[in-house]
Design a protein around this motif. Structure first.
Motif, PDB file in Angstrom:
ATOM      1  N   SER A   7       0.836  -1.198   0.000  1.00  0.00           N
ATOM      2  CA  SER A   7       0.000   0.000   0.000  1.00  0.00           C
ATOM      3  C   SER A   7       0.871   1.247   0.000  1.00  0.00           C
ATOM      4  N   GLU A   8       2.109   1.096   0.445  1.00  0.00           N
ATOM      5  CA  GLU A   8       3.023   2.229   0.540  1.00  0.00           C
ATOM      6  C   GLU A   8       3.779   2.464  -0.760  1.00  0.00           C
ATOM      7  N   ASN A   9       4.136   1.372  -1.476  1.00  0.00           N
ATOM      8  CA  ASN A   9       4.963   1.569  -2.677  1.00  0.00           C
ATOM      9  C   ASN A   9       4.335   1.037  -3.971  1.00  0.00           C
ATOM     10  N   ASN A  10       3.111   0.515  -3.875  1.00  0.00           N
ATOM     11  CA  ASN A  10       2.364   0.106  -5.082  1.00  0.00           C
ATOM     12  C   ASN A  10       3.165  -0.850  -5.974  1.00  0.00           C
ATOM     13  N   SER A  11       3.773  -1.875  -5.364  1.00  0.00           N
ATOM     14  CA  SER A  11       4.597  -2.819  -6.136  1.00  0.00           C
ATOM     15  C   SER A  11       4.133  -4.257  -5.955  1.00  0.00           C
ATOM     16  N   LEU A  12       2.816  -4.466  -5.872  1.00  0.00           N
ATOM     17  CA  LEU A  12       2.276  -5.791  -5.583  1.00  0.00           C
ATOM     18  C   LEU A  12       2.707  -6.827  -6.614  1.00  0.00           C
ATOM     19  N   LYS A  13       2.622  -6.484  -7.891  1.00  0.00           N
ATOM     20  CA  LYS A  13       2.960  -7.460  -8.929  1.00  0.00           C
ATOM     21  C   LYS A  13       4.408  -7.921  -8.799  1.00  0.00           C
ATOM     22  N   ASN A  14       5.324  -6.997  -8.586  1.00  0.00           N
ATOM     23  CA  ASN A  14       6.732  -7.360  -8.431  1.00  0.00           C
ATOM     24  C   ASN A  14       6.945  -8.212  -7.188  1.00  0.00           C
ATOM     25  N   ASP A  15       6.268  -7.858  -6.126  1.00  0.00           N
ATOM     26  CA  ASP A  15       6.382  -8.619  -4.879  1.00  0.00           C
ATOM     27  C   ASP A  15       5.871 -10.048  -5.077  1.00  0.00           C
ATOM     28  N   LEU A  16       4.747 -10.193  -5.757  1.00  0.00           N
ATOM     29  CA  LEU A  16       4.184 -11.519  -6.013  1.00  0.00           C
ATOM     30  C   LEU A  16       5.134 -12.361  -6.872  1.00  0.00           C
ATOM     31  N   ASP A  17       5.766 -11.740  -7.850  1.00  0.00           N
ATOM     32  CA  ASP A  17       6.724 -12.466  -8.700  1.00  0.00           C
ATOM     33  C   ASP A  17       7.911 -12.970  -7.887  1.00  0.00           C
ATOM     34  N   ILE A  18       8.393 -12.124  -6.967  1.00  0.00           N
ATOM     35  CA  ILE A  18       9.510 -12.520  -6.102  1.00  0.00           C
ATOM     36  C   ILE A  18       9.095 -13.694  -5.214  1.00  0.00           C
ATOM     37  N   ARG A  19       7.906 -13.600  -4.656  1.00  0.00           N
ATOM     38  CA  ARG A  19       7.412 -14.668  -3.770  1.00  0.00           C
ATOM     39  C   ARG A  19       7.212 -15.969  -4.543  1.00  0.00           C
ATOM     40  N   LYS A  20       6.773 -15.828  -5.772  1.00  0.00           N
ATOM     41  CA  LYS A  20       6.571 -16.994  -6.629  1.00  0.00           C
ATOM     42  C   LYS A  20       7.893 -17.738  -6.820  1.00  0.00           C
ATOM     43  N   ASP A  21       8.947 -16.994  -7.024  1.00  0.00           N
ATOM     44  CA  ASP A  21      10.283 -17.597  -7.183  1.00  0.00           C
ATOM     45  C   ASP A  21      10.730 -18.299  -5.907  1.00  0.00           C
ATOM     46  N   GLU A  22      10.377 -17.732  -4.747  1.00  0.00           N
ATOM     47  CA  GLU A  22      10.726 -18.362  -3.467  1.00  0.00           C
ATOM     48  C   GLU A  22      10.041 -19.729  -3.330  1.00  0.00           C
ATOM     49  N   VAL A  23       8.784 -19.777  -3.739  1.00  0.00           N
ATOM     50  CA  VAL A  23       8.044 -21.042  -3.667  1.00  0.00           C
ATOM     51  C   VAL A  23       8.654 -22.065  -4.623  1.00  0.00           C
ATOM     52  N   LYS A  24       9.017 -21.619  -5.814  1.00  0.00           N
ATOM     53  CA  LYS A  24       9.635 -22.512  -6.793  1.00  0.00           C
ATOM     54  C   LYS A  24      10.933 -23.102  -6.249  1.00  0.00           C
ATOM     55  N   GLU A  25      11.723 -22.279  -5.565  1.00  0.00           N
ATOM     56  CA  GLU A  25      12.986 -22.756  -4.995  1.00  0.00           C
ATOM     57  C   GLU A  25      12.744 -23.852  -3.958  1.00  0.00           C
ATOM     58  N   PHE A  26      11.717 -23.666  -3.131  1.00  0.00           N
ATOM     59  CA  PHE A  26      11.391 -24.696  -2.142  1.00  0.00           C
ATOM     60  C   PHE A  26      10.981 -25.997  -2.827  1.00  0.00           C
ATOM     61  N   LEU A  27      10.150 -25.885  -3.852  1.00  0.00           N
ATOM     62  CA  LEU A  27       9.666 -27.081  -4.541  1.00  0.00           C
ATOM     63  C   LEU A  27      10.793 -27.837  -5.243  1.00  0.00           C
ATOM     64  N   LYS A  28      11.827 -27.123  -5.649  1.00  0.00           N
ATOM     65  CA  LYS A  28      12.986 -27.783  -6.260  1.00  0.00           C
ATOM     66  C   LYS A  28      13.692 -28.695  -5.268  1.00  0.00           C
ATOM     67  N   SER A  29      13.553 -28.391  -3.983  1.00  0.00           N
ATOM     68  CA  SER A  29      14.209 -29.208  -2.951  1.00  0.00           C
ATOM     69  C   SER A  29      13.444 -30.495  -2.662  1.00  0.00           C
ATOM     70  N   ILE A  30      12.226 -30.606  -3.181  1.00  0.00           N
ATOM     71  CA  ILE A  30      11.424 -31.823  -3.002  1.00  0.00           C
ATOM     72  C   ILE A  30      11.788 -32.797  -4.115  1.00  0.00           C
ATOM     73  N   ASP A  31      12.328 -33.955  -3.738  1.00  0.00           N
ATOM     74  CA  ASP A  31      12.859 -34.888  -4.743  1.00  0.00           C
ATOM     75  C   ASP A  31      11.853 -35.943  -5.195  1.00  0.00           C
ATOM     76  N   PHE A  32      10.566 -35.563  -5.228  1.00  0.00           N
ATOM     77  CA  PHE A  32       9.554 -36.468  -5.776  1.00  0.00           C
ATOM     78  C   PHE A  32       8.493 -35.624  -6.467  1.00  0.00           C
ATOM     79  N   LYS A  33       7.739 -36.244  -7.349  1.00  0.00           N
ATOM     80  CA  LYS A  33       6.749 -35.548  -8.164  1.00  0.00           C
ATOM     81  C   LYS A  33       5.463 -35.290  -7.381  1.00  0.00           C
ATOM     82  N   LEU A  34       4.849 -34.144  -7.651  1.00  0.00           N
ATOM     83  CA  LEU A  34       3.668 -33.741  -6.893  1.00  0.00           C
ATOM     84  C   LEU A  34       2.387 -33.742  -7.723  1.00  0.00           C
ATOM     85  N   GLN A  35       2.456 -34.225  -8.966  1.00  0.00           N
ATOM     86  CA  GLN A  35       1.286 -34.100  -9.832  1.00  0.00           C
ATOM     87  C   GLN A  35       0.079 -34.882  -9.329  1.00  0.00           C
ATOM     88  N   ASP A  36       0.306 -35.976  -8.590  1.00  0.00           N
ATOM     89  CA  ASP A  36      -0.814 -36.779  -8.092  1.00  0.00           C
ATOM     90  C   ASP A  36      -1.223 -36.411  -6.667  1.00  0.00           C
TER      91      ASP A  36
END
Length: 304
Positions: free
Chosen positions: A168-197
């Motif tokens: 609300s202070e800097n109006n950068s929600l989209k950029n923040d969401l993209d950064i957070r998305k990358d953080e989640v992707k990094e965590f999922l890379k550490s999971i050594d099994f498939k999650l599709q099921d």
């Protein structure tokens, strides 16, 4: 075994449960938006106003559910973990009401929430062996991967309140969401099994409110029994965003409740990024969460 009272003091919500540990049944509950994390991003402190809201909520819950606050099993999470004045705040709560809160770390928060959702899945006769659990909080967001009898979790340092206040202070929600998305992707890379099921399960205020909106239920007629097990699809999020952006403040407040209006849009965007990163099109929603996990865990320990 006498009834158990569990209290979850989150970054935005205050949730109380009266639980029959002998029969594993919810007897009564109380919920109030207290805005514990209001101003936390800018000051690093739990404000005096937020403290008074919590004290007031504790007294109301004690009266409505007829219990002694000293007997309650109480936990608090992200906002209190971050606050520089956490020790003083908890001492104030104890002095004013007699309640003793335990600040739990993110691993314990994940374990207890997972415990509650496992019981919920079994109750609804849904497979609880392999699933992904998303818990969108006010100050943090937990992602838990349950694989048979083990689980892997990560607490992400963003939630609906803190992300809303920050952007609300800097109006950068989209950029923040993209950064957070990358953080989640990094965590999922550490999971050594498939999650599709693995089924995708979500809990906490944002998913349950979106499920209620889908069912045509407003805040004042909310029914956890109807919400539990509701499936939210990716396209439902777009429909909800449209509703949140086009309705008046009065209409939105009726839908989502006072104290949530300003956070629901960001909460929906957070929900969306997990759909996208996990490559899922549907999510099963449950109202069961940390307070239920605290009660179940206490029950199991007493029996042992």
């Amino acid at each position: 075994m006498k009834d158990i009272i569990s209290i979850d003091l989150g970054s935005n919500s205050f949730r109380v449960l009266k639980y029959d540990g002998e029969n594993h049944k919810i007897l009564d509950e109380y919920h109030q938006v207290v805005g514990l994390a209001d101003g936390l991003i800018s000051t690093g402190l739990i404000s005096k106003e937020a403290q008074e809201r919590v004290v007031n909520a504790l007294k109301i819950a004690s009266y409505k559910l007829n219990f002694n606050l000293k007997d309650a099993v109480c936990v608090t999470t992200a906002a209190m973990r971050k606050a520089k004045n956490a020790k003083e705040v908890l001492e104030y709560f104890q002095k004013q009401t007699g309640v003793n809160f335990n600040i739990i770390n993110s691993d314990e928060e994940a374990r207890l929430t997972l415990l509650a959702v496992k019981y919920a899945l079994k109750r609804e006769k849904i497979d609880s062996k392999n699933f992904i659990l998303l818990d969108i909080g006010g100050g943090s967001t937990e992602l838990i991967i349950n694989k048979d009898k083990e689980f892997f979790s990560r607490s992400f340092d963003f939630g609906i309140v803190t992300m809303t206040q920050k952007n609300s202070e800097n109006n950068s929600l989209k950029n923040d969401l993209d950064i957070r998305k990358d953080e989640v992707k990094e965590f999922l890379k550490s999971i050594d099994f498939k999650l599709q099921d693995f089924s995708f399960v979500a809990t906490a205020g944002t998913p349950t409110t979106l499920a209620a909106i889908k069912l045509g239920i407003d805040y004042f007629n909310y029914d956890r029994n109807l919400v539990n097990g509701t499936k939210i699809y990716y396209e439902d999020l777009e429909k909800s965003l449209s509703i949140l952006k086009t309705k008046s403040i009065e209409e939105t407040t009726r839908l989502v409740g006072k104290g949530r209006v300003e956070f629901m849009e960001v909460g929906t965007y957070i929900y969306k990024i997990f759909f996208e990163v996990l490559n899922k099109n549907e999510s099963i929603v449950f109202d069961d969460g940390l307070r239920e996990g605290v009660a179940i865990d206490f029950t199991l320990k007493c029996k042992n």
